[in-house]
Design a protein around this motif. Structure first.
Motif, short mmCIF file in Angstrom:
data_model
loop_
_atom_site.label_atom_id
_atom_site.label_comp_id
_atom_site.label_asym_id
_atom_site.label_seq_id
_atom_site.Cartn_x
_atom_site.Cartn_y
_atom_site.Cartn_z
N THR A 147 0.81 -1.23 0.00
CA THR A 147 0.00 0.00 0.00
C THR A 147 0.84 1.27 0.00
N ARG A 148 2.16 1.15 -0.15
CA ARG A 148 3.03 2.34 -0.09
C ARG A 148 3.68 2.61 -1.43
N GLY A 149 3.87 3.90 -1.70
CA GLY A 149 4.52 4.32 -2.94
C GLY A 149 6.03 4.38 -2.79
N GLN A 150 6.67 4.67 -3.91
CA GLN A 150 8.14 4.69 -3.97
C GLN A 150 8.73 5.74 -3.03
N ASP A 151 8.14 6.92 -2.95
CA ASP A 151 8.69 7.97 -2.08
C ASP A 151 8.65 7.55 -0.62
N GLN A 152 7.56 6.92 -0.21
CA GLN A 152 7.45 6.48 1.18
C GLN A 152 8.47 5.37 1.48
N LYS A 153 8.69 4.48 0.52
CA LYS A 153 9.68 3.43 0.70
C LYS A 153 11.08 4.02 0.82
N LYS A 154 11.42 4.98 -0.03
CA LYS A 154 12.72 5.64 0.06
C LYS A 154 12.90 6.33 1.41
N ALA A 155 11.84 6.95 1.89
CA ALA A 155 11.90 7.61 3.20
C ALA A 155 12.14 6.59 4.31
N LEU A 156 11.53 5.41 4.19
CA LEU A 156 11.75 4.37 5.19
C LEU A 156 13.21 3.92 5.18
N PHE A 157 13.77 3.66 4.00
CA PHE A 157 15.16 3.24 3.91
C PHE A 157 16.08 4.26 4.59
N ALA A 158 15.85 5.54 4.29
CA ALA A 158 16.69 6.60 4.86
C ALA A 158 16.53 6.67 6.37
N GLN A 159 15.31 6.52 6.87
CA GLN A 159 15.07 6.62 8.31
C GLN A 159 15.69 5.44 9.05
N ILE A 160 15.59 4.24 8.47
CA ILE A 160 16.23 3.08 9.10
C ILE A 160 17.74 3.30 9.19
N ALA A 161 18.36 3.72 8.09
CA ALA A 161 19.81 3.96 8.10
C ALA A 161 20.19 5.02 9.14
N GLU A 162 19.39 6.07 9.22
CA GLU A 162 19.67 7.12 10.20
C GLU A 162 19.54 6.60 11.63
N ASN A 163 18.45 5.87 11.89
CA ASN A 163 18.23 5.34 13.24
C ASN A 163 19.34 4.39 13.66
N LEU A 164 19.74 3.50 12.76
CA LEU A 164 20.76 2.52 13.13
C LEU A 164 22.15 3.13 13.23
N ALA A 165 22.39 4.20 12.48
CA ALA A 165 23.66 4.92 12.62
C ALA A 165 23.75 5.55 14.01
N ARG A 166 22.63 6.07 14.47
CA ARG A 166 22.59 6.72 15.78
C ARG A 166 22.73 5.69 16.91
N ASP A 167 22.00 4.59 16.82
CA ASP A 167 22.02 3.55 17.85
C ASP A 167 21.60 2.24 17.20
N GLY A 195 24.98 2.36 16.21
CA GLY A 195 26.21 2.83 15.58
C GLY A 195 26.60 2.07 14.33
N VAL A 196 25.63 1.61 13.56
CA VAL A 196 25.91 0.89 12.31
C VAL A 196 26.25 1.91 11.23
N ARG A 197 27.32 1.66 10.49
CA ARG A 197 27.66 2.51 9.35
C ARG A 197 26.52 2.43 8.34
N ARG A 198 26.17 3.56 7.73
CA ARG A 198 25.09 3.57 6.74
C ARG A 198 25.36 2.61 5.59
N GLU A 199 26.63 2.44 5.25
CA GLU A 199 27.00 1.51 4.19
C GLU A 199 26.68 0.07 4.56
N ASP A 200 26.52 -0.19 5.83
CA ASP A 200 26.27 -1.54 6.33
C ASP A 200 24.80 -1.80 6.65
N VAL A 201 23.92 -0.96 6.13
CA VAL A 201 22.48 -1.16 6.33
C VAL A 201 21.86 -1.55 4.99
N PHE A 202 21.51 -2.81 4.87
CA PHE A 202 20.90 -3.37 3.65
C PHE A 202 19.44 -3.66 3.98
#
Length: 127
Positions: A76-96, A98-105
């Protein structure tokens, strides 16, 4: 309704694994508006022989700390919402924790709403 699988190399402490789940769930709540108690997650640990990935695929330098996340969600989600999710997950895991963004698949699996049963043998979302 998300169902999340998180795979990491063996040896990470429980606090690290918990922070991964929390970071993904916070992103799902914020971006996909998942309810707070709609949390179904599995974290698996794998030794090096059972954790294979392209270290340089698409020019991204990945380390042994790669975190592979697969999330099944209703389609039920569009491409923009999916891209936003990817970015938010990478940001959250970088913060705590401490996962490098390059290491978030992250891999999203879109499924039809009628393909979910949350218990009692009932397809709660089927119409």
């Amino acid at each position: 309704m998300p169902f999340t699988r998180i795979a990491v190399r063996a040896g990470k402490p429980a606090t690290y694994r918990k922070a991964l789940m929390q970071g993904v769930h916070l992103a799902l709540m914020g971006v996909f508006k998942a309810p707070e108690d709609d949390q179904f997650m599995i974290v698996t640990e794998h030794d090096a022989d059972n954790f294979v990935f392209g270290r340089h695929y698409l020019g991204i330098e990945r380390s042994d700390d790669l975190v592979m996340i697969q999330i099944a969600v209703s389609n039920t989600r569009g491409q923009d919402q999916k891209k936003a999710l990817f970015a938010q997950i990478a940001e959250n895991l970088a913060r705590d924790p401490g996962v490098r963004r390059e290491d978030v698949f992250v891999n999203l699996v879109d499924v039809a709403r009628e393909n979910w049963s949350f218990g009692n043998g009932i397809a709660q979302y089927a119409t």
